[in-house]
Write an enzyme that holds these catalytic residues in place. Sequence first.
Site, PDB file in Angstrom:
ATOM      1  N   HIS A 196       0.819  -1.211   0.000  1.00  8.82           N
ATOM      2  CA  HIS A 196       0.000   0.000   0.000  1.00  8.82           C
ATOM      3  C   HIS A 196       0.850   1.258   0.000  1.00  8.82           C
ATOM      4  O   HIS A 196       0.411   2.320  -0.416  1.00  8.82           O
ATOM      5  CB  HIS A 196      -1.012  -0.041   1.135  1.00  8.82           C
ATOM      6  CG  HIS A 196      -2.087  -1.027   0.852  1.00  8.82           C
ATOM      7  ND1 HIS A 196      -2.010  -2.335   1.237  1.00  8.82           N
ATOM      8  CD2 HIS A 196      -3.230  -0.919   0.125  1.00  8.82           C
ATOM      9  CE1 HIS A 196      -3.070  -2.985   0.795  1.00  8.82           C
ATOM     10  NE2 HIS A 196      -3.832  -2.155   0.126  1.00  8.82           N
ATOM     11  N   ARG A 303     -10.748   3.837  -0.669  1.00 10.77           N
ATOM     12  CA  ARG A 303     -10.145   2.983   0.370  1.00 10.77           C
ATOM     13  C   ARG A 303     -10.345   3.650   1.728  1.00 10.77           C
ATOM     14  O   ARG A 303      -9.478   4.373   2.221  1.00 10.77           O
ATOM     15  CB  ARG A 303      -8.649   2.802   0.101  1.00 10.77           C
ATOM     16  CG  ARG A 303      -8.295   1.939  -1.096  1.00 10.77           C
ATOM     17  CD  ARG A 303      -6.786   1.768  -1.208  1.00 10.77           C
ATOM     18  NE  ARG A 303      -6.396   0.653  -2.039  1.00 10.77           N
ATOM     19  CZ  ARG A 303      -6.009   0.752  -3.318  1.00 10.77           C
ATOM     20  NH1 ARG A 303      -5.982   1.923  -3.909  1.00 10.77           N
ATOM     21  NH2 ARG A 303      -5.644  -0.335  -3.982  1.00 10.77           N
ATOM     22  N   ARG A 339     -15.597   1.511  -0.406  1.00 10.40           N
ATOM     23  CA  ARG A 339     -15.239   0.185   0.098  1.00 10.40           C
ATOM     24  C   ARG A 339     -15.212   0.221   1.614  1.00 10.40           C
ATOM     25  O   ARG A 339     -14.636   1.140   2.209  1.00 10.40           O
ATOM     26  CB  ARG A 339     -13.874  -0.260  -0.436  1.00 10.40           C
ATOM     27  CG  ARG A 339     -13.558  -1.685   0.001  1.00 10.40           C
ATOM     28  CD  ARG A 339     -12.283  -2.195  -0.598  1.00 10.40           C
ATOM     29  NE  ARG A 339     -11.122  -1.513  -0.052  1.00 10.40           N
ATOM     30  CZ  ARG A 339      -9.882  -1.759  -0.435  1.00 10.40           C
ATOM     31  NH1 ARG A 339      -9.647  -2.647  -1.393  1.00 10.40           N
ATOM     32  NH2 ARG A 339      -8.872  -1.126   0.093  1.00 10.40           N
ATOM     33  N   GLU A 441     -10.857 -10.899  -4.841  1.00  8.13           N
ATOM     34  CA  GLU A 441      -9.413 -10.761  -4.631  1.00  8.13           C
ATOM     35  C   GLU A 441      -8.818 -11.964  -3.906  1.00  8.13           C
ATOM     36  O   GLU A 441      -7.646 -11.991  -3.573  1.00  8.13           O
ATOM     37  CB  GLU A 441      -9.093  -9.457  -3.890  1.00  8.13           C
ATOM     38  CG  GLU A 441      -9.877  -9.207  -2.630  1.00  8.13           C
ATOM     39  CD  GLU A 441      -9.584  -7.833  -2.018  1.00  8.13           C
ATOM     40  OE1 GLU A 441      -8.631  -7.158  -2.426  1.00  8.13           O
ATOM     41  OE2 GLU A 441     -10.337  -7.451  -1.099  1.00  8.13           O
ATOM     42  N   ASN A 464      -4.408  -6.753  -6.913  1.00 13.82           N
ATOM     43  CA  ASN A 464      -3.236  -6.720  -6.019  1.00 13.82           C
ATOM     44  C   ASN A 464      -3.251  -7.912  -5.077  1.00 13.82           C
ATOM     45  O   ASN A 464      -2.250  -8.608  -4.907  1.00 13.82           O
ATOM     46  CB  ASN A 464      -3.222  -5.430  -5.199  1.00 13.82           C
ATOM     47  CG  ASN A 464      -3.368  -4.214  -6.065  1.00 13.82           C
ATOM     48  OD1 ASN A 464      -3.025  -4.247  -7.238  1.00 13.82           O
ATOM     49  ND2 ASN A 464      -3.902  -3.136  -5.520  1.00 13.82           N
ATOM     50  N   ASP A 465      -4.403  -8.130  -4.465  1.00 15.67           N
ATOM     51  CA  ASP A 465      -4.498  -9.267  -3.561  1.00 15.67           C
ATOM     52  C   ASP A 465      -4.709 -10.573  -4.323  1.00 15.67           C
ATOM     53  O   ASP A 465      -4.237 -11.616  -3.887  1.00 15.67           O
ATOM     54  CB  ASP A 465      -5.630  -9.049  -2.547  1.00 15.67           C
ATOM     55  CG  ASP A 465      -5.169  -8.159  -1.415  1.00 15.67           C
ATOM     56  OD1 ASP A 465      -4.057  -8.390  -0.904  1.00 15.67           O
ATOM     57  OD2 ASP A 465      -5.888  -7.221  -1.056  1.00 15.67           O
ATOM     58  N   ARG A 475       2.738  -9.349  -0.850  1.00 13.21           N
ATOM     59  CA  ARG A 475       2.934  -8.206  -1.752  1.00 13.21           C
ATOM     60  C   ARG A 475       3.827  -7.128  -1.161  1.00 13.21           C
ATOM     61  O   ARG A 475       4.243  -6.204  -1.858  1.00 13.21           O
ATOM     62  CB  ARG A 475       1.565  -7.622  -2.177  1.00 13.21           C
ATOM     63  CG  ARG A 475       0.729  -7.155  -1.029  1.00 13.21           C
ATOM     64  CD  ARG A 475      -0.716  -6.957  -1.450  1.00 13.21           C
ATOM     65  NE  ARG A 475      -1.011  -5.586  -1.838  1.00 13.21           N
ATOM     66  CZ  ARG A 475      -2.228  -5.064  -1.873  1.00 13.21           C
ATOM     67  NH1 ARG A 475      -3.289  -5.805  -1.573  1.00 13.21           N
ATOM     68  NH2 ARG A 475      -2.421  -3.827  -2.214  1.00 13.21           N
ATOM     69  N   CYS A 512     -10.188  -2.961 -10.049  1.00 10.33           N
ATOM     70  CA  CYS A 512      -9.726  -1.770  -9.323  1.00 10.33           C
ATOM     71  C   CYS A 512      -8.321  -1.957  -8.741  1.00 10.33           C
ATOM     72  O   CYS A 512      -7.814  -1.097  -8.050  1.00 10.33           O
ATOM     73  CB  CYS A 512     -10.710  -1.382  -8.221  1.00 10.33           C
ATOM     74  SG  CYS A 512     -10.847  -2.626  -6.930  1.00 10.33           S
TER      75      CYS A 512
END
Length: 578
Positions: A196, A303, A339, A441, A464-465, A475, A512
Amino acid sequence: MTFSLHGQAVSGGIAIGRAHLVSHAALEVAHYQLRERDVAAELTRFDKAVATAGAELDALRSEASVPGAPAELSAFVDVHAMILADPTLTDGVRDLIRERRCNAEWAMVQQMQLVVDQFDEFEDAYLRERKQDIVQVVERVLRVLQGKVRKFTRRKTTAEDDLIVVANDLSPADTIQFKNLKIGGFVTDLGGSTSHTAIVARSLAIPAVVGMQHARPLIQDDDLLIIDGTRGALIVDPDIGVLQEYRLRKAERELDRSKLKRLIGSRSQTLDGEDVELHANIELPQDTDRAREVGADGVGLFRTEFLFMNRDELPDEDEQFEAYRAVIKAMAGKPVTIRTLDIGADKEARALRKRAGNRVSPNPALGLRAIRFCLAEPQLFLVQLRAILRASHYGKVRLLIPMLAHSVEIEQTLSLIELARLQLCDAKQKMSRVEVGGMIEIPAAALALGPFLRKLDFLSIGTNDLIQYTLAIDRTDDAVAHLYDPLHPAVLKLMAQTIQSAQRALMPVAVCGEMAGDPKLTKLLLGMGLRQFSMHPAQILEVKQQVMKSDAAQLAQRVAKLLRFDEPDKIAEQLDKL
Ligand code: PEP
Ligand code: MG
């Protein structure tokens, strides 16, 4: 002496500026014995250094009080001032100077070690990490003792005026603070490309390189640096030729980006007439400015966990409501996808940790993260749900749930949303209909999509996940960053399957994760059938340019062929052909 270092390119662009070191200094100090008669003078030298360091912190505090700077920043300075004023550190140093007749620098490092060792004993990871603050305070005093006084005044504006943060590591909570400061770019020794921290760098549109391994110990405060965020390079103390070359590249890049602005008003449509929605990912309400500037079709991912960071108390229902309403109003009728809290893993919020009894998860990425945490804390979740539902009265709101894997999680979430709605009805609060969507995800979700298609209104793929969990790659871990591969055939299959299944079920589906904002992957995603992208506002125009150059029907055929390959080089070859 010029040298260069390489790491993971996580946010493109070029920054030219001066180094600003923010953690571990080289704590290598000389050790020498004093004569008895020199001890008093050494004590005075130490006390003066402490006073100067205190004055530096005061100066930094006013530097941090630029309009809009978060209160946490001065809180951070306050913590350092507190540590400096605490006799545990300074009295110990004085005792050592007196008893061992040693120089102040050495005494300081010994005492620091003692204190830091005590911190190492803490079970709690957050408290353990606070030892960094002590190290930084000691570094500050050492710099003064060694005659390297740091001035917190900005130089006159020149091409080299960027402030470049050099750190061993930065948390997302650290990086989010850069939104209010003029940071030109940053480099860290640790970190992976979709941590992040890296995501916030892209959202700030500042160049950043992570996983550099040795930048922090090799660079000194105020060294002249060039970050080449696209190539993942850092050049230290460049000679004039290199400097000029990079100034030119920087100017060219700025020109290219400003040329992209002509696309702001144009329709995001492929050559064969397919409309493609380009939404913005945001972390804070203020990010809507950038989203609007580039003409985003809406907010595809807010987020919200960033609202919970860098503070001791949780934001209450009213505060959250105001933040969500601000975003909705700023987007003036365009859809806003909020979210729910995705806290955990690398996104830490100390107020929530306190509430969870400071429990340390043995493996945070696989632990009580995101919706799992919210379902375990329904009262806290209800506060957020009520705030979002109340805000829905002011525009088109979509609720997005992170990290769902189980059908029962969807049901529990929907029940809590219903409960929040009933509570608001009882309180005669106004709200509008809110669509509820799920993030895809976790591979399990992509592989068993049925309940998502039946129970929800839309899907959003969090690549990403999805990559992290499909490939079992943390990550945030630079040691395995080379294996974090968005083009791994397993990842592509899961994405393509999800998009196709959603389309067959006539369910809207977006991506996203960071893949949506990578213009090199736009054609691949269009070919998979994707028509909704959400990314940092800074990426929207570049992606739009790709959309406008694409033929969706042709891409569908080519991507179908690409997806039949399971060797990375063949996939890369097919990708080039797109
Ligand atoms: C993702 O996982 O792709 C995503 C968009 O969520 P985050 O990066 O916040 O985990
Ligand atoms: Mg995610």
